[in-house]
Design a protein around this motif. Structure first.
Motif, mmCIF file in Angstrom:
data_model
loop_
_atom_site.group_PDB
_atom_site.id
_atom_site.type_symbol
_atom_site.label_atom_id
_atom_site.label_comp_id
_atom_site.label_asym_id
_atom_site.label_seq_id
_atom_site.Cartn_x
_atom_site.Cartn_y
_atom_site.Cartn_z
ATOM 1 N N HIS A 1 0.829 -1.200 0.000
ATOM 2 C CA HIS A 1 0.000 0.000 0.000
ATOM 3 C C HIS A 1 0.871 1.260 0.000
ATOM 4 O O HIS A 1 1.740 1.430 0.861
ATOM 5 N N GLY A 2 0.625 2.099 -0.982
ATOM 6 C CA GLY A 2 1.361 3.349 -1.105
ATOM 7 C C GLY A 2 1.190 3.910 -2.494
ATOM 8 O O GLY A 2 0.787 3.198 -3.416
ATOM 9 N N ASP A 3 1.474 5.194 -2.654
ATOM 10 C CA ASP A 3 1.386 5.771 -3.996
ATOM 11 C C ASP A 3 2.781 5.810 -4.612
ATOM 12 O O ASP A 3 3.764 5.369 -4.004
ATOM 13 N N VAL A 4 2.850 6.335 -5.831
ATOM 14 C CA VAL A 4 4.109 6.283 -6.576
ATOM 15 C C VAL A 4 5.183 7.195 -5.997
ATOM 16 O O VAL A 4 6.341 7.125 -6.402
ATOM 17 N N PHE A 5 4.808 8.046 -5.036
ATOM 18 C CA PHE A 5 5.796 8.901 -4.380
ATOM 19 C C PHE A 5 6.310 8.286 -3.084
ATOM 20 O O PHE A 5 7.186 8.851 -2.433
ATOM 21 N N ASP A 6 5.759 7.153 -2.715
ATOM 22 C CA ASP A 6 6.172 6.452 -1.497
ATOM 23 C C ASP A 6 7.374 5.567 -1.840
ATOM 24 O O ASP A 6 7.246 4.376 -2.117
ATOM 25 N N THR A 7 8.547 6.166 -1.808
ATOM 26 C CA THR A 7 9.752 5.487 -2.285
ATOM 27 C C THR A 7 10.048 4.211 -1.520
ATOM 28 O O THR A 7 10.435 3.196 -2.116
ATOM 29 N N ALA A 8 9.842 4.226 -0.229
ATOM 30 C CA ALA A 8 10.146 3.033 0.568
ATOM 31 C C ALA A 8 9.271 1.861 0.155
ATOM 32 O O ALA A 8 9.749 0.719 0.039
ATOM 33 N N THR A 9 7.989 2.115 -0.102
ATOM 34 C CA THR A 9 7.086 1.045 -0.516
ATOM 35 C C THR A 9 7.424 0.570 -1.919
ATOM 36 O O THR A 9 7.372 -0.635 -2.203
ATOM 37 N N VAL A 10 7.771 1.492 -2.809
ATOM 38 C CA VAL A 10 8.165 1.117 -4.167
ATOM 39 C C VAL A 10 9.382 0.196 -4.108
ATOM 40 O O VAL A 10 9.429 -0.841 -4.788
ATOM 41 N N ARG A 11 10.353 0.539 -3.285
ATOM 42 C CA ARG A 11 11.555 -0.289 -3.165
ATOM 43 C C ARG A 11 11.223 -1.681 -2.637
ATOM 44 O O ARG A 11 11.707 -2.693 -3.142
ATOM 45 N N GLU A 12 10.389 -1.729 -1.610
ATOM 46 C CA GLU A 12 10.023 -3.012 -1.011
ATOM 47 C C GLU A 12 9.260 -3.876 -2.014
ATOM 48 O O GLU A 12 9.523 -5.075 -2.143
ATOM 49 N N ALA A 13 8.318 -3.262 -2.722
ATOM 50 C CA ALA A 13 7.497 -4.018 -3.674
ATOM 51 C C ALA A 13 8.324 -4.539 -4.837
ATOM 52 O O ALA A 13 8.052 -5.616 -5.378
ATOM 53 N N MET A 14 9.344 -3.785 -5.231
ATOM 54 C CA MET A 14 10.121 -4.133 -6.405
ATOM 55 C C MET A 14 11.271 -5.084 -6.100
ATOM 56 O O MET A 14 11.901 -5.607 -7.025
ATOM 57 N N GLU A 15 11.540 -5.336 -4.831
ATOM 58 C CA GLU A 15 12.661 -6.200 -4.450
ATOM 59 C C GLU A 15 12.421 -7.633 -4.930
ATOM 60 O O GLU A 15 11.428 -8.272 -4.600
ATOM 61 N N GLY A 16 13.337 -8.149 -5.753
ATOM 62 C CA GLY A 16 13.287 -9.541 -6.172
ATOM 63 C C GLY A 16 12.363 -9.855 -7.341
ATOM 64 O O GLY A 16 12.242 -11.018 -7.721
ATOM 65 N N VAL A 17 11.718 -8.849 -7.933
ATOM 66 C CA VAL A 17 10.828 -9.116 -9.071
ATOM 67 C C VAL A 17 11.626 -9.063 -10.370
ATOM 68 O O VAL A 17 12.718 -8.492 -10.419
ATOM 69 N N ASP A 18 11.081 -9.658 -11.417
ATOM 70 C CA ASP A 18 11.752 -9.551 -12.713
ATOM 71 C C ASP A 18 11.003 -8.636 -13.676
ATOM 72 O O ASP A 18 11.614 -7.935 -14.468
#
Length: 337
Positions: free
Chosen positions: A52-69
């Motif tokens: 949960h977070g918007d595109v300006f929520d850098t910490a959430t973007v980083r967490e969500a993107m960790e390990g994806v291809d």
């Protein structure tokens, strides 16, 4: 499908939800990123991992993107009628920039960016392809924001090695329009018998939302980095889509039609009213100019390189009509709220 998770940013939107559903159906591990408190009805039945977070929520973007291809970026502010156009650039350009800054730090396979066919240079009397560059003069603020967004993605490709592909999607129709897209409003109006008239002279490039989503998935597998792909099934008169929707809904289509000059007159009135009342008018000169700035495009590149095979869009329009008809159906004790 590879074994690593896939991330859909903006997964509750019209196209994003269909991308998400197809990834799940294909057996992928799927992560979704949605705003806190957003309407997620379109994906609530799916087994996905939520962030949960918007595109300006850098910490959430980083967490969500960790390990994806693969990342599917499906966030866009489509409110072309806004009087204050700053939100368009805030979300469509600056929000995207924040996500790209994270994406270039991850070993992604593909970053699939949802662009629009409005970024392609179209001229009456000829068929446009991905090679046609749009002129910068005379663009509405909405289109300017989308052009800037696509250009930004391509700069990250060239300067930072981002493995991105831009999907230039046309007007989408289909089931599950929970958010009520502007073009879906015409289908709903036709089904409900609420449209006062047809609008002569309006033609749109159109595609089924399921087919557009499939093109996104195919681009992750086969799309060439740094390329853009037009995603459209055909050009269709808006009146034809309204008639198809009315037929599926079992109601007569509007019996009256207005001409293009009259449409501009109504749009001018809407623009003037918006100016004096301080409100936003969906029928404005800017929105009508967008609908009128139509010329056909050639989606052959997506068919050839991605193996994309869209259905006739008429099927998707009927699916959209059935969706709206179901929304209007009276609820019984057996139907959930």
């Amino acid at each position: 499908m590879t074994g690593k998770p896939k991330l859909v940013i903006g997964a509750n939107g019209f196209l994003g939800s269909h991308v998400t559903r197809q990834l799940v159906a294909d057996g992928a591990q799927v992560r979704v990123m949605v705003r806190e408190g957003a309407n997620t009805r379109s994906i609530d039945d799916l087994d996905v991992t939520r962030f949960h977070g918007d595109v300006f929520d850098t910490a959430t973007v980083r967490e969500a993107m960790e390990g994806v291809d693969d990342v599917y970026y499906c966030v866009v502010d489509t409110r072309a009628w806004l009087r204050d156009t700053a939100p368009l650039f805030h979300t469509n350009v600056e929000g995207l920039r924040n996500v790209l800054d994270v994406a270039v730090t991850r070993p992604l396979r593909r970053f699939i960016f949802t662009s629009t066919y409005a970024t392609v240079g179209r001229k009456r009397g000829r068929v446009a392809t991905e090679d046609d560059v749009i002129a910068s003069r005379g663009l509405t603020p909405y289109v300017q924001s989308r052009v800037q967004a696509e250009d930004l993605v391509m700069r990250y490709v060239a300067d930072a090695g981002l493995p991105a592909v831009a999907m230039c999607v046309s007007t989408t129709y289909g089931d599950g329009d929970w958010g009520g897209t502007p073009h879906g409003a015409f289908i709903a109006g036709a089904v409900f018998g609420k449209l006062p008239f047809l609008m002569n002279g309006i033609q749109l490039e159109v595609v089924g939302v399921d087919d557009a989503a499939r093109a996104m998935l195919l681009a992750a597998e086969h799309g060439r980095v740094g390329e853009r792909y037009l995603v459209s099934e055909k050009m269709m008169a808006l009146n034809d889509s309204i008639r198809i929707a009315a037929d599926e809904g079992g109601v007569p289509p509007p019996q009256r039609a207005i001409s293009v000059p009259m449409l501009y007159t109504l749009a001018a009135a809407g623009t003037l009213k918006a100016k004096f009342t301080g409100t936003d008018a969906q029928l404005s000169l800017a929105s009508v100019r967008m609908m009128r700035a139509e010329a056909p495009v050639d989606a052959g590149k997506a068919r050839r390189e991605l193996g994309w095979q869209p259905r006739p869009v008429e099927e998707s329009i009927r699916e959209a009509a059935r969706f709206w008809a179901a929304m209007r159906a009276p609820r019984t004790a057996a139907q959930p709220e």
